[in-house]
Design a protein around this motif. Structure first.
Motif, PDB file in Angstrom:
ATOM      1  N   CYS A  66       8.573  24.498  43.958  1.00  0.00           N
ATOM      2  CA  CYS A  66       8.226  24.530  42.465  1.00  0.00           C
ATOM      3  C   CYS A  66       6.859  25.237  42.104  1.00  0.00           C
ATOM      4  CB  CYS A  66       8.421  23.190  41.844  1.00  0.00           C
ATOM      5  SG  CYS A  66      10.178  22.573  41.760  1.00  0.00           S
ATOM      6  N   PHE A  67       6.007  25.140  43.158  1.00  0.00           N
ATOM      7  CA  PHE A  67       4.757  25.740  42.998  1.00  0.00           C
ATOM      8  C   PHE A  67       4.461  26.674  44.114  1.00  0.00           C
ATOM      9  CE2 PHE A  67       4.560  21.376  40.815  1.00  0.00           C
ATOM     10  CZ  PHE A  67       4.313  21.833  39.554  1.00  0.00           C
ATOM     11  N   ALA A  68       5.358  27.603  44.114  1.00  0.00           N
ATOM     12  CA  ALA A  68       5.484  28.637  45.411  1.00  0.00           C
ATOM     13  C   ALA A  68       3.875  29.485  44.874  1.00  0.00           C
ATOM     14  CB  ALA A  68       6.384  29.708  45.191  1.00  0.00           C
ATOM     15  N   GLY A 103       8.518  12.364  35.633  1.00  0.00           N
ATOM     16  CA  GLY A 103       9.974  12.951  35.697  1.00  0.00           C
ATOM     17  C   GLY A 103      10.844  12.084  36.849  1.00  0.00           C
ATOM     18  N   ASN A 104      11.873  11.939  36.367  1.00  0.00           N
ATOM     19  CA  ASN A 104      12.553  11.027  37.354  1.00  0.00           C
ATOM     20  C   ASN A 104      14.112  11.776  37.509  1.00  0.00           C
ATOM     21  OD1 ASN A 104      11.265   8.133  36.947  1.00  0.00           O
ATOM     22  ND2 ASN A 104      11.432   9.051  35.073  1.00  0.00           N
ATOM     23  N   ALA A 105      14.561  11.339  38.751  1.00  0.00           N
ATOM     24  CA  ALA A 105      15.922  11.876  39.188  1.00  0.00           C
ATOM     25  C   ALA A 105      16.628  11.071  39.988  1.00  0.00           C
ATOM     26  CB  ALA A 105      15.886  13.302  39.706  1.00  0.00           C
ATOM     27  N   SER A 112      16.920  16.794  53.249  1.00  0.00           N
ATOM     28  CA  SER A 112      17.550  17.612  52.235  1.00  0.00           C
ATOM     29  C   SER A 112      17.615  17.179  51.083  1.00  0.00           C
ATOM     30  CB  SER A 112      18.615  18.523  53.092  1.00  0.00           C
ATOM     31  OG  SER A 112      19.847  17.733  53.065  1.00  0.00           O
ATOM     32  N   VAL A 113      18.417  16.302  50.722  1.00  0.00           N
ATOM     33  CA  VAL A 113      18.846  15.240  49.624  1.00  0.00           C
ATOM     34  C   VAL A 113      17.665  15.010  48.848  1.00  0.00           C
ATOM     35  CG1 VAL A 113      20.116  13.483  48.687  1.00  0.00           C
ATOM     36  CG2 VAL A 113      21.286  14.813  50.591  1.00  0.00           C
ATOM     37  N   LEU A 135      13.816  15.623  44.172  1.00  0.00           N
ATOM     38  CA  LEU A 135      12.477  15.624  43.706  1.00  0.00           C
ATOM     39  C   LEU A 135      12.353  17.035  43.101  1.00  0.00           C
ATOM     40  CD1 LEU A 135      10.688  14.515  47.028  1.00  0.00           C
ATOM     41  CD2 LEU A 135      10.405  13.622  44.809  1.00  0.00           C
ATOM     42  N   THR A 136      13.072  17.979  43.342  1.00  0.00           N
ATOM     43  CA  THR A 136      12.957  19.323  42.727  1.00  0.00           C
ATOM     44  C   THR A 136      13.361  18.961  41.181  1.00  0.00           C
ATOM     45  OG1 THR A 136      13.316  20.905  44.770  1.00  0.00           O
ATOM     46  CG2 THR A 136      13.719  21.644  42.394  1.00  0.00           C
TER      47      THR A 136
END
Length: 217
Positions: A47-49, A125-127, A180-181, A186-187
């Motif tokens: 996200c912050f490359a 943010g939440n996921a 990986s999940v 988080l992304t």
């Protein structure tokens, strides 16, 4: 991706010093689990490359049971961990809480995890990860009082799988792993904090740390 300020004995790739070099993004993770730390590293790197990241682990209480047994409790654990990490180390840009839990639906048991990311201005943010169905052999051990990680090890003959591929890896033949999940989830949790379609989604910006009030988490 760059990592800076490593002290002797620190985990490779993770910041373990109080000093922060100018221009770096400091992320405090409410866990010492290397799988969770790598997942945070992957998500923020995507996200912050190009940004220099410093990750620091902190052990904090979740405020929920050792083995959350509902989706609501699991989500609350992630939020509590992120807020407690912010209270413990307020000089950062982001705080991350990750909590895995279980939920019974009908006669089946499912595993999932919630991720909470708090930004320095208090926005969050939440996921949630996909739900993973658990086999009866594991569900029976959990019903007897065993935690998921220990039940996985007992059924699959593994050791400390919660710091490895986890139930996701064991049950998918490593097609998916806990790392990986969690990284993908988080992304997703970061979207409201970086996307212009969300109010305040202005990307990375350094602002003064918030107060310890967690009502807005």
């Amino acid at each position: 991706m760059k990592f800076r300020g490593l002290h002797r004995g620190a985990r490779p790739g993770y910041h373990d010093a109080p000093h922060q070099e100018p221009g770096t993004m400091r992320i405090v993770v409410a866990s010492n689990n290397p799988v969770k730390l790598r997942a945070v590293e992957l998500a923020f790197g995507r996200c912050f490359a190009g940004s220099a990241l410093e990750l620091q682990a902190v052990s904090v209480a979740s405020g929920v049971s050792e083995q959350p047994m509902s989706d609501q409790e699991t989500r609350r654990g992630a939020r509590n961990r992120a807020a407690a990490a912010r209270d413990a180390m307020p000089d950062a840009d982001y705080w991350v809480g990750l909590e895995g839990g279980l939920e019974s639906l009908g006669d089946a048991l499912y595993a999932s995890a919630w991720m909470t990311v708090i930004r320095a201005d208090g926005a969050s943010g939440n996921a949630r990860t996909p739900t993973l169905p658990l086999p009866p052999a594991i569900a029976d051990l959990i019903a007897s009082g065993m935690e998921l990680g220990d039940a996985n090890d007992a059924v699959f003959g593994t050791t400390n799988s919660k710091q490895g591929s986890g139930a996701f890896g064991l049950l998918t033949g490593q097609r998916l792993t806990r790392e990986s999940v969690y990284a993908e989830t988080l992304t997703l949790a970061l979207i409201p904090l970086i996307h212009e379609l969300w109010s305040g989604g202005t990307g990375h910006r350094r602002v003064p740390p918030p107060s310890s009030d967690t009502d807005g988490v």
